[in-house]
Design a protein around this motif. Structure first.
Motif, PDB file in Angstrom:
ATOM      1  N   PHE A 185      -3.812   7.524  -3.305  1.00  0.00           N
ATOM      2  CA  PHE A 185      -4.015   6.099  -3.722  1.00  0.00           C
ATOM      3  C   PHE A 185      -2.731   5.378  -3.844  1.00  0.00           C
ATOM      4  O   PHE A 185      -2.699   4.151  -4.399  1.00  0.00           O
ATOM      5  CB  PHE A 185      -4.888   6.169  -5.074  1.00  0.00           C
ATOM      6  CG  PHE A 185      -5.342   4.764  -5.644  1.00  0.00           C
ATOM      7  CD1 PHE A 185      -6.198   4.214  -4.691  1.00  0.00           C
ATOM      8  CD2 PHE A 185      -5.078   4.408  -6.843  1.00  0.00           C
ATOM      9  CE1 PHE A 185      -6.760   3.011  -5.110  1.00  0.00           C
ATOM     10  CE2 PHE A 185      -5.770   3.084  -7.315  1.00  0.00           C
ATOM     11  CZ  PHE A 185      -6.401   2.274  -6.426  1.00  0.00           C
ATOM     12  N   ASN A 186      -1.849   5.775  -3.306  1.00  0.00           N
ATOM     13  CA  ASN A 186      -0.698   5.232  -3.085  1.00  0.00           C
ATOM     14  C   ASN A 186       0.330   4.778  -4.454  1.00  0.00           C
ATOM     15  O   ASN A 186       0.635   3.990  -4.547  1.00  0.00           O
ATOM     16  CB  ASN A 186      -0.624   3.983  -2.201  1.00  0.00           C
ATOM     17  CG  ASN A 186       0.796   3.460  -1.921  1.00  0.00           C
ATOM     18  OD1 ASN A 186       1.906   4.415  -1.833  1.00  0.00           O
ATOM     19  ND2 ASN A 186       0.924   2.276  -1.851  1.00  0.00           N
ATOM     20  N   ILE A 187      -0.185   5.942  -5.491  1.00  0.00           N
ATOM     21  CA  ILE A 187       0.567   5.992  -6.628  1.00  0.00           C
ATOM     22  C   ILE A 187       1.410   7.251  -6.717  1.00  0.00           C
ATOM     23  O   ILE A 187       0.767   8.237  -7.659  1.00  0.00           O
ATOM     24  CB  ILE A 187      -0.310   5.705  -7.815  1.00  0.00           C
ATOM     25  CG1 ILE A 187      -1.161   4.356  -7.450  1.00  0.00           C
ATOM     26  CG2 ILE A 187       0.576   5.539  -8.957  1.00  0.00           C
ATOM     27  CD1 ILE A 187      -1.984   4.044  -8.472  1.00  0.00           C
ATOM     28  N   PRO A 188       2.285   7.697  -6.075  1.00  0.00           N
ATOM     29  CA  PRO A 188       2.912   9.043  -6.213  1.00  0.00           C
ATOM     30  C   PRO A 188       3.726   9.113  -7.262  1.00  0.00           C
ATOM     31  O   PRO A 188       4.406   8.292  -8.131  1.00  0.00           O
ATOM     32  CB  PRO A 188       4.076   8.952  -5.217  1.00  0.00           C
ATOM     33  CG  PRO A 188       4.283   7.472  -4.922  1.00  0.00           C
ATOM     34  CD  PRO A 188       2.949   6.784  -5.153  1.00  0.00           C
ATOM     35  N   ILE A 189       3.283  10.551  -8.088  1.00  0.00           N
ATOM     36  CA  ILE A 189       3.679  10.867  -9.474  1.00  0.00           C
ATOM     37  C   ILE A 189       5.007  11.856  -9.321  1.00  0.00           C
ATOM     38  O   ILE A 189       4.917  12.716  -8.618  1.00  0.00           O
ATOM     39  CB  ILE A 189       2.592  11.621 -10.201  1.00  0.00           C
ATOM     40  CG1 ILE A 189       1.273  10.688 -10.326  1.00  0.00           C
ATOM     41  CG2 ILE A 189       3.296  12.151 -11.289  1.00  0.00           C
ATOM     42  CD1 ILE A 189       1.664   9.275 -11.051  1.00  0.00           C
ATOM     43  N   THR A 230      -1.023  -4.973  -0.845  1.00  0.00           N
ATOM     44  CA  THR A 230      -1.665  -4.101  -1.782  1.00  0.00           C
ATOM     45  C   THR A 230      -2.636  -3.126  -1.504  1.00  0.00           C
ATOM     46  O   THR A 230      -3.110  -2.316  -2.165  1.00  0.00           O
ATOM     47  CB  THR A 230      -2.036  -4.816  -3.165  1.00  0.00           C
ATOM     48  OG1 THR A 230      -2.999  -5.467  -2.744  1.00  0.00           O
ATOM     49  CG2 THR A 230      -0.960  -5.652  -3.665  1.00  0.00           C
ATOM     50  N   PHE A 231      -2.926  -3.397  -0.004  1.00  0.00           N
ATOM     51  CA  PHE A 231      -4.076  -2.454   0.450  1.00  0.00           C
ATOM     52  C   PHE A 231      -4.070  -0.867   0.344  1.00  0.00           C
ATOM     53  O   PHE A 231      -3.049  -0.579   0.495  1.00  0.00           O
ATOM     54  CB  PHE A 231      -4.507  -2.971   2.320  1.00  0.00           C
ATOM     55  CG  PHE A 231      -5.296  -2.035   2.733  1.00  0.00           C
ATOM     56  CD1 PHE A 231      -6.473  -2.059   2.542  1.00  0.00           C
ATOM     57  CD2 PHE A 231      -4.753  -1.115   3.911  1.00  0.00           C
ATOM     58  CE1 PHE A 231      -7.484  -1.244   3.071  1.00  0.00           C
ATOM     59  CE2 PHE A 231      -5.615  -0.338   4.481  1.00  0.00           C
ATOM     60  CZ  PHE A 231      -7.145  -0.291   4.193  1.00  0.00           C
ATOM     61  N   ARG A 232      -5.141  -0.291  -0.130  1.00  0.00           N
ATOM     62  CA  ARG A 232      -5.087   1.054  -0.321  1.00  0.00           C
ATOM     63  C   ARG A 232      -6.625   1.436  -0.161  1.00  0.00           C
ATOM     64  O   ARG A 232      -7.537   0.535  -0.267  1.00  0.00           O
ATOM     65  CB  ARG A 232      -4.375   1.665  -1.421  1.00  0.00           C
ATOM     66  CG  ARG A 232      -4.980   1.241  -2.658  1.00  0.00           C
ATOM     67  CD  ARG A 232      -4.136   0.528  -3.840  1.00  0.00           C
ATOM     68  NE  ARG A 232      -3.118   1.250  -4.204  1.00  0.00           N
ATOM     69  CZ  ARG A 232      -1.854   0.628  -4.243  1.00  0.00           C
ATOM     70  NH1 ARG A 232      -1.679  -0.785  -3.842  1.00  0.00           N
ATOM     71  NH2 ARG A 232      -0.721   1.195  -4.654  1.00  0.00           N
ATOM     72  N   THR A 233      -7.026   2.634   0.147  1.00  0.00           N
ATOM     73  CA  THR A 233      -8.403   3.060  -0.363  1.00  0.00           C
ATOM     74  C   THR A 233      -8.615   3.986  -1.296  1.00  0.00           C
ATOM     75  O   THR A 233      -7.485   4.651  -1.794  1.00  0.00           O
ATOM     76  CB  THR A 233      -8.670   3.851   0.990  1.00  0.00           C
ATOM     77  OG1 THR A 233      -8.230   5.214   1.200  1.00  0.00           O
ATOM     78  CG2 THR A 233      -8.871   2.893   2.211  1.00  0.00           C
ATOM     79  N   ILE A 234      -9.743   4.169  -2.043  1.00  0.00           N
ATOM     80  CA  ILE A 234      -9.890   4.610  -3.186  1.00  0.00           C
ATOM     81  C   ILE A 234     -10.518   5.981  -2.889  1.00  0.00           C
ATOM     82  O   ILE A 234     -11.896   6.164  -2.624  1.00  0.00           O
ATOM     83  CB  ILE A 234     -10.842   3.985  -4.241  1.00  0.00           C
ATOM     84  CG1 ILE A 234     -10.298   2.559  -4.315  1.00  0.00           C
ATOM     85  CG2 ILE A 234     -11.066   4.605  -5.608  1.00  0.00           C
ATOM     86  CD1 ILE A 234     -11.210   1.695  -5.497  1.00  0.00           C
ATOM     87  N   PRO A 235      -9.826   7.229  -3.076  1.00  0.00           N
ATOM     88  CA  PRO A 235     -10.200   8.266  -2.703  1.00  0.00           C
ATOM     89  C   PRO A 235     -11.358   9.023  -3.275  1.00  0.00           C
ATOM     90  O   PRO A 235     -12.467   9.825  -2.816  1.00  0.00           O
ATOM     91  CB  PRO A 235      -9.052   9.322  -2.651  1.00  0.00           C
ATOM     92  CG  PRO A 235      -8.150   8.657  -3.565  1.00  0.00           C
ATOM     93  CD  PRO A 235      -8.375   7.334  -3.374  1.00  0.00           C
ATOM     94  N   ASN A 251      -3.326  14.784  -6.874  1.00  0.00           N
ATOM     95  CA  ASN A 251      -3.377  14.788  -5.499  1.00  0.00           C
ATOM     96  C   ASN A 251      -4.218  13.282  -5.316  1.00  0.00           C
ATOM     97  O   ASN A 251      -3.950  12.560  -4.003  1.00  0.00           O
ATOM     98  CB  ASN A 251      -4.374  15.832  -4.802  1.00  0.00           C
ATOM     99  CG  ASN A 251      -3.720  17.092  -5.038  1.00  0.00           C
ATOM    100  OD1 ASN A 251      -2.457  17.266  -4.745  1.00  0.00           O
ATOM    101  ND2 ASN A 251      -4.240  18.305  -5.238  1.00  0.00           N
ATOM    102  N   GLN A 252      -5.106  12.968  -5.914  1.00  0.00           N
ATOM    103  CA  GLN A 252      -5.769  11.574  -5.711  1.00  0.00           C
ATOM    104  C   GLN A 252      -5.193  10.412  -5.923  1.00  0.00           C
ATOM    105  O   GLN A 252      -5.108   9.366  -5.200  1.00  0.00           O
ATOM    106  CB  GLN A 252      -7.188  11.576  -6.502  1.00  0.00           C
ATOM    107  CG  GLN A 252      -8.130  12.682  -5.866  1.00  0.00           C
ATOM    108  CD  GLN A 252      -9.380  12.669  -6.688  1.00  0.00           C
ATOM    109  OE1 GLN A 252      -9.655  12.096  -7.807  1.00  0.00           O
ATOM    110  NE2 GLN A 252     -10.537  13.104  -6.025  1.00  0.00           N
ATOM    111  N   LEU A 253      -4.064  10.570  -6.986  1.00  0.00           N
ATOM    112  CA  LEU A 253      -3.404   9.282  -7.471  1.00  0.00           C
ATOM    113  C   LEU A 253      -2.239   9.158  -6.080  1.00  0.00           C
ATOM    114  O   LEU A 253      -1.970   7.952  -5.575  1.00  0.00           O
ATOM    115  CB  LEU A 253      -2.354   9.525  -8.432  1.00  0.00           C
ATOM    116  CG  LEU A 253      -3.194   9.514  -9.825  1.00  0.00           C
ATOM    117  CD1 LEU A 253      -2.471   9.694 -11.095  1.00  0.00           C
ATOM    118  CD2 LEU A 253      -3.604   7.797  -9.837  1.00  0.00           C
ATOM    119  N   GLU A 254      -1.813  10.523  -5.557  1.00  0.00           N
ATOM    120  CA  GLU A 254      -0.841  10.280  -4.107  1.00  0.00           C
ATOM    121  C   GLU A 254      -1.626   9.589  -2.973  1.00  0.00           C
ATOM    122  O   GLU A 254      -1.015   8.785  -2.506  1.00  0.00           O
ATOM    123  CB  GLU A 254      -0.667  11.654  -3.671  1.00  0.00           C
ATOM    124  CG  GLU A 254       0.372  11.902  -2.650  1.00  0.00           C
ATOM    125  CD  GLU A 254       1.865  11.555  -2.949  1.00  0.00           C
ATOM    126  OE1 GLU A 254       2.632  11.323  -2.015  1.00  0.00           O
ATOM    127  OE2 GLU A 254       2.122  11.882  -4.156  1.00  0.00           O
TER     128      GLU A 254
END
Length: 451
Positions: free
Chosen positions: A190-194, A86-91, A185-188
């Motif tokens: 954050f690896n949550i593509p809309i 689940t690794f990701r970074t919080i932009p 853009n920030q959700l993208e």
């Protein structure tokens, strides 16, 4: 990235802290920031976390009716375990590394962790030879408020971000373009593509659909989406609310779950059958029949709050009957089967206030129940107004009724286990008890002077 790649990333980027979180029984993220040394040390044994997080409600009031934890146990630590996948970074937080955790593994056999429950049901699906592909979409209202201003107003008359209804309005979204595109853009990042984002019918309301994924990843994204939207909104002086129904005269906020089963190599959508008049495979019919059959037994998993049932009323774009239909938005289950790539079931009962792990676990478990038992659909698809078709029954009218039905149901215990079912239903009964104690503004207006 695997474990070594993640450790290399942290070292090469001189990162000293990471953040991790897990979802409690209400779907609220609970977590902390920890030093990199603690992170590395806990990768094998886990990270001790006080199990009060499964012993209190959304307002941190301790339950007095559950067994798993409480004053009688002393609230010990339980080992939470990070899922490195689940690794990701919080932009919007200086790209701090972030991970999702849960309470699976040794020492947590009786912990009612929603993500662990979904993992168990997902494994059942895999063992049956299916790949579950899911997505959740959300509606939510945005307000020109902060937590402080709203508290000062006693949560009365919050100011919507924009006036008027204006569903699918390009004007309204462009008037809030900084916030609107920050979400996209920030959700993208954050690896949550809309898949899509637009205004809905109501003052300041948006709707977003998350691109589908394997059910566990889809649930992770849905849980993170709700929290991320609130954090991004806050940076723009906005409060985002996923409450199911904040105003009697406005539509509620949905959290529909889309789902399909694919072959294990993901090459074939097993819900589609070109030769069937409705393009539904037998597998899909069993799956839909399972959800219809189980629905009265597990409703609080979709509708977990007092407020959930204010949304489930006739003529408000939310279901009230045990019905299914083909591309019919008045039914509880909406079948979409026009093409082999997009054939899926949309379960329309969950609201935006649902816990995505529990909503998806419930949809999958009840669908698999129908497949295992080769259940047949009890009726033809509803044509027209599904609110009028009560031949298969109706949904429970409130949380207490739904929780009692689930607590006494052998179906719920078969799907989720006796321990989880007992704990979860007791938390819902607790929720009803807290509500029942309150003296509301409605009561004051109605009774104070005239009675």
């Amino acid at each position: 990235m695997d474990q070594q790649q993640i450790l290399d990333y942290l070292t090469q980027n001189n990162i000293h802290h990471v953040k991790f979180a897990f979802a409690d029984i209400d779907g609220i993220l609970r977590g902390k920031v920890i030093h990199i040394q603690k992170f590395i040390a806990g990768l094998e044994q886990g990270f001790g976390f006080c199990d009060v997080v499964f012993g209190w409600d959304s307002n941190d009031q301790a339950y007095d009716n559950v067994n798993i934890t409480g004053w009688h146990t002393g609230y010990p630590d339980r080992p939470s375990r990070i899922d490195l996948a689940t690794f990701r970074t919080i932009p919007w937080q200086n790209n701090i590394p972030f991970f999702i955790a849960d309470f699976s593994g040794p020492g947590n056999e009786d912990v009612p962790c929603p993500r662990t429950l979904l993992k168990r049901i997902t494994q059942q699906c895999t063992d049956m030879g299916y790949h579950p592909e899911f997505a959740q979409e959300f509606e939510w209202f945005n307000f020109s408020e902060t937590p402080k201003t709203l508290a000062q107003k006693s949560y009365i008359n919050p100011e919507p971000l924009t006036p008027g209804m204006y569903g699918y309005s390009l004007l309204r979204s462009s008037q809030q373009s900084d916030f609107y595109y920050a979400l996209v853009n920030q959700l993208e990042q954050f690896n949550i593509p809309i898949e899509g984002l637009h205004t809905e019918t109501g003052p300041g309301v948006y709707e977003a659909a998350i691109i589908h994924d394997h059910v566990l990843a889809a649930a992770d994204k849905a849980v993170l989406f709700k929290n991320a939207v609130k954090e991004i909104a806050s940076q723009h002086g906005i409060m985002a609310s996923f409450m199911a129904k904040w105003n009697e005269s406005l539509p509620g906020c949905s959290g529909h779950v889309h789902q399909s089963l694919f072959s294990t190599n993901q090459s074939t959508n097993l819900f589609y059958n070109e030769a069937d008049p409705l393009h539904m495979s037998d597998l899909m019919k069993h799956y839909v029949a399972g959800q219809l059959y189980c629905m009265p037994h597990i409703l609080p998993m979709y509708a977990p709050t007092i407020n959930s049932y204010k949304r489930l009323v006739e003529g408000a774009w939310a279901p009230t009957t045990l019905t299914w239909g083909v591309d019919n938005r008045t039914t509880a289950l909406r079948v979409l089967s026009s093409s082999p790539n997009s054939a899926r079931l949309e379960t329309r009962i969950p609201g935006a206030d649902s816990n995505p792990y529990l909503a998806m676990a419930t949809a999958l478990a009840s669908g698999l129940y129908g497949i295992k038992n080769k259940l047949t659909l009890p009726s033809q698809p509803v044509q027209g107004n599904g609110y009028l078709d009560k031949s298969n029954g109706t949904l429970a009218a409130n949380l207490l009724e739904a929780a009692m039905d689930m607590q006494n149901s052998p179906i719920a215990k078969e799907l989720f286990g006796e321990s989880f079912t007992r704990h979860f239903t007791q938390t819902r009964i607790w929720e009803w008890q807290q509500f029942s104690k309150q003296v509301t503004d409605w009561e004051l207006r109605r009774y104070f002077e005239i009675i």
